[in-house]
Design an enzyme around this catalytic site. Structure first.
Site, short mmCIF file in Angstrom:
data_model
loop_
_atom_site.label_atom_id
_atom_site.label_comp_id
_atom_site.label_asym_id
_atom_site.label_seq_id
_atom_site.Cartn_x
_atom_site.Cartn_y
_atom_site.Cartn_z
N CYS A 91 0.84 -1.20 0.00
CA CYS A 91 0.00 0.00 0.00
C CYS A 91 0.88 1.25 0.00
O CYS A 91 1.47 1.57 -1.01
CB CYS A 91 -0.99 -0.03 1.15
SG CYS A 91 -2.33 1.19 0.94
N HIS A 180 -3.67 -5.26 0.49
CA HIS A 180 -3.21 -5.57 1.85
C HIS A 180 -3.30 -7.07 2.15
O HIS A 180 -4.34 -7.55 2.61
CB HIS A 180 -4.07 -4.83 2.87
CG HIS A 180 -3.82 -3.37 2.94
ND1 HIS A 180 -2.82 -2.81 3.70
CD2 HIS A 180 -4.45 -2.33 2.34
CE1 HIS A 180 -2.84 -1.48 3.57
NE2 HIS A 180 -3.82 -1.17 2.76
N GLU A 182 -1.98 -8.38 4.64
CA GLU A 182 -1.94 -8.49 6.10
C GLU A 182 -3.28 -8.18 6.76
O GLU A 182 -3.44 -8.37 7.97
CB GLU A 182 -0.86 -7.56 6.66
CG GLU A 182 -1.23 -6.11 6.80
CD GLU A 182 -1.26 -5.30 5.51
OE1 GLU A 182 -1.37 -4.07 5.58
OE2 GLU A 182 -1.17 -5.92 4.41
#
Length: 249
Positions: A91, A180, A182
């Protein structure tokens, strides 16, 4: 065990960290059992953490379109490290690396991209080890207003979609993803609920659309595991580890 530096470029704030931890915690969960996480919280910290085998650059609420001195300092360190070792930008990290290499980052004229969004691999992406075992089209969690509008010279686009045509790119030892890996479903639901008024202000019914899109995103998580295995040289994940568990930390 391999050692991976998590270069922290911002903080989520107490409303999020009290529930889910901060940005480094989210990546540390994915490193668990595969690599030792080391956290660099400011430019200059990277050198003090030697030796290490790779760097992942986190998201941030800062914007590359409003440059600050620390961004230039961190970029210089990352480019130096990438001469010999793998670096993954996520990002904000994706955008920071693109800018450092001479690409163009701007506020996306198509607006905010949020929720679980479809990402499509390019032919180069299908051949890149970062996307081994990932389908040509897959869901990934997104939460960003800026995007890479122009690739750096010599960089190769690996993935994109209609909202953000550069969803992933490579340049030497650098890999970068706009999405993302994560963020799991629990975190995505939290952000969708917290930001619902903002989504509706931007687009009528926007919050409902974001919440309806949410889903598990194992293919996006697979990308992170691929980076660890193919570039860092960390052990392969055990069966089931490609899913991002909905744990708090």
């Amino acid at each position: 065990m391999k050692r991976v530096v998590i270069a922290q470029t911002g903080s989520v704030g107490p409303d999020v960290s009290d529930l889910f931890g901060d940005f480094p915690d989210w990546f540390a969960r994915l490193l668990r059992g595969r690599a030792e996480p080391l956290v660099a919280r400011a430019p200059g910290d990277l050198a003090s953490l030697e030796p290490f085998d790779g760097v992942v650059v986190t998201g941030s609420f800062a914007s590359v379109t409003a440059p600050e001195p620390w961004m230039d300092a961190l970029s210089a360190e990352l480019l130096r490290i990438a001469r010999e070792r793998p670096v993954l930008g996520v990002c904000f990290g994706h955008q920071l690396l693109a800018r450092a290499l001479g690409g163009r980052v701007e506020r996306n004229p198509r607006g905010l991209e949020a929720g679980a969004c479809e990402v499509a691999l390019t032919p180069a992406g299908r051949d890149d080890p970062l996307f081994d075992g990932v389908p040509d089209r897959f869901l990934a969690h997104e939460l960003h207003e800026d995007h890479v509008a122009e690739l750096p010279p010599g960089a190769v686009r690996l993935a994109g979609n209609a909202m953000s045509p550069v969803q992933a790119f490579r340049a030497g030892n650098l890999r970068a993803v706009q999405f993302h890996p994560e963020i799991d479903l629990a975190r995505a639901r939290f952000f969708a609920t917290r930001d619902r008024q903002d989504h509706d202000r931007r687009v009528p019914g926007g919050s409902e659309a974001v919440r309806a899109s949410l889903a598990e995103t194992p293919a996006a998580v697979r990308c992170f595991h691929n980076w660890l295995a193919r570039y860092v040289g960390a052990a392969e994940p055990q069966a089931g580890d490609v899913r991002c568990a909905s744990s708090t930390r």
